[in-house]
Design an enzyme around this catalytic site. Structure first.
Site, PDB file in Angstrom:
ATOM      1  N   SER A 161     -15.193 -31.425 -31.927  1.00  0.00           N
ATOM      2  CA  SER A 161     -13.792 -30.720 -32.167  1.00  0.00           C
ATOM      3  C   SER A 161     -14.082 -29.325 -32.622  1.00  0.00           C
ATOM      4  CB  SER A 161     -12.977 -31.640 -33.547  1.00  0.00           C
ATOM      5  OG  SER A 161     -11.718 -31.096 -33.531  1.00  0.00           O
ATOM      6  N   ASP A 185     -14.695 -33.137 -27.225  1.00  0.00           N
ATOM      7  CA  ASP A 185     -13.561 -33.019 -27.366  1.00  0.00           C
ATOM      8  C   ASP A 185     -13.067 -31.621 -28.171  1.00  0.00           C
ATOM      9  OD1 ASP A 185     -11.022 -33.786 -26.048  1.00  0.00           O
ATOM     10  OD2 ASP A 185     -10.363 -34.446 -28.080  1.00  0.00           O
ATOM     11  N   HIS A 255      -9.290 -38.694 -29.607  1.00  0.00           N
ATOM     12  CA  HIS A 255     -10.331 -37.576 -29.694  1.00  0.00           C
ATOM     13  C   HIS A 255     -11.367 -38.126 -30.336  1.00  0.00           C
ATOM     14  CE1 HIS A 255     -10.667 -33.593 -30.964  1.00  0.00           C
ATOM     15  NE2 HIS A 255     -10.563 -33.444 -32.425  1.00  0.00           N
TER      16      HIS A 255
END
Length: 454
Positions: A161, A185, A255
């Site tokens: 992330s 992601d 996610h």
């Protein structure tokens, strides 16, 4: 006199033992909670070192004097594992297993970048600001490593992330000389639409890969690396909840799936082929299955072993790839290209269900993402992905339906059905001259395909 000497020896041994015990203390990632998030946390970066000597006992690595830690071996490759936004303050559930998998795969330094103080904050924009500061901290450490003889090509940064963009900022500070960046992601909010200097981009390392699993919410949508993987199209992941009534899993499941997919690739027990394609629709329609056109080694695989295709991918610039997965581990699916030629006078539209069996176990797939067109003597093709590898295939069941229950049932006359395995280099399976009645299963034994273009 003797008593005094013994007493001093006891004191000395006790102190020595205390110091030895302290030296063996295991460091853990900072564990915070929601109250810290609500009040906000100031940035504090801690580096936790793991090696094969201390797989389950992290040692603190000093930013200023990292080489004082005898377990930090500059001649070994180094992998940085960088988490992202932590709105509740808890350590990532995947952290311990991720470290263990890396060290099982290779002898290396695994450095967990603990910036939980700084990532735990209800104010997401403040956390985004901290990503540059974390990158500056890592840049300082890597500069010391390089000065002392470390090879930047042997550095691998894995960022989750926001950690993906931290990796990119760090790599940019070395003009892309770092060996590899893996973005799991990569975060989208505040980064979507930004120029390359404000996010991760292919110039940040010698090889940059990005795995997208939540591009319609928390993840980044567009290309970021030399190769970008879009798992199940890059948005909704199988097995993840679709409604907000599922609680926190609704927000984090898609996610977080990127992390578990990449972790599964490290063991290499169930490799996932990534197919270069312009869109997920074309991929599901079976239009992107010819891997021989891509490289001599075929299509790349997802994850840790993708470095085998690095030179080709870097030369191509940016490659978009797609694949499908199961909802849980093992994630890999087993694909076939399905080709059908019909000889009905009229064109029919409909859906297919295929079942493979070796008479001990079976696998089934419903090809219902769109209605297929069956036109006389025109080959219809589609991708069929099964949740397991059923070998040898001794029986195939096929069912045709139109989805229009109130109309008279259709009959689909097949001149040929051909199933071409996309893995394992197995021979195609065929059957000729079949009649399918709508909503009825037809089971048959496949035979070797004839050398024919029909």
């Amino acid at each position: 006199m003797v008593c005094r000497t013994l007493c001093w020896r006891l004191v000395f041994v006790t102190l020595l033992g205390f110091d030895a015990h302290r030296a063996q203390e295991c460091e853990e990632m900072t564990d915070l909670d929601l109250k810290h998030s609500l009040s906000g946390t100031s940035l504090n970066v801690r580096l936790l070192l793991y090696t094969r000597v201390n797989v389950s006992c992290a040692q603190l690595l000093s930013h200023r004097e990292p080489f004082r830690n005898p377990r930090f071996n500059l001649s070994s490759p180094s992998t940085f594992l960088i988490h992202g936004y932590r709105p509740t303050g808890s350590p990532p559930v995947w952290l311990t297993q991720f470290v263990q998998l890396l060290l099982q795969r290779r002898d290396m330094n695994v450095i967990v970048v603990d910036w939980n103080r700084g990532a735990t904050n209800i104010n997401y924009w403040k956390v985004v600001d901290n990503t540059r500061k974390v990158a500056a901290n890592l840049t300082d450490l890597i500069q010391k490593m390089e000065v002392n003889g470390a090879n930047l090509s042997s550095i691998h940064m894995i960022g989750v992330s926001l950690g993906a963009h931290i990796s990119g900022f760090t790599g940019a500070n070395f003009n892309g000389r770092i060996g590899r960046i893996t973005a799991l992601d990569p975060a989208g909010p505040e980064f979507n639409g930004q120029p390359p200097s404000e996010r991760l981009d292919p110039s940040d390392a010698q090889f940059v890969e990005a795995l997208h699993t939540d591009m319609d919410a928390l993840g980044y949508r567009d290309l970021l690396g030399h190769i970008d993987y879009y798992a199940n199209g890059g948005a909704d992941q199988p097995g993840c909840p679709r409604t907000i009534f599922s609680g926190s899993e609704y927000f984090k499941c898609d996610h977080q799936r990127s992390v578990f997919l990449y972790m599964s690739s490290i063991s290499g027990s169930c490799p996932i082929t990534a197919y270069p394609c312009d869109s997920y629709t074309l991929f599901r329609d079976g239009k992107c299955m010819d891997c021989g056109k891509f490289t001599p080694d075929g299509c790349p695989v997802l994850g840790y072993d993708a470095v085998r295709w690095r030179d080709t991918l870097v030369q191509l610039g940016q490659t978009r790839t797609y694949f499908q997965t199961n909802k849980a581990s093992p994630f890999c699916k087993f694909g076939y290209k399905l080709d059908i030629v019909t000889w009905n006078q009229k064109t029919h539209w409909g859906y297919l269900t295929i079942k493979l069996s070796n008479r001990k176990e079976e696998a089934q797939v419903e090809l219902n993402h769109k209605s297929l067109m069956f036109e006389r003597f025109v080959e219809s093709s589609v991708l069929a992905q099964f949740d397991r590898d059923v070998q040898p295939v001794k029986e195939i069941s096929l069912k045709f339906c139109t989805g229009k229950g109130l109309r008279p049932r259709k009959k689909l006359r097949l001149l040929r059905i051909r199933l071409t395995p996309l893995q394992n280099h197995l021979r195609p399976l065929c059957r000729y001259d079949l009649l399918l009645e709508e909503n009825k299963d037809v089971t048959f034994r496949p035979i070797p395909c004839e050398d024919s273009n029909v």
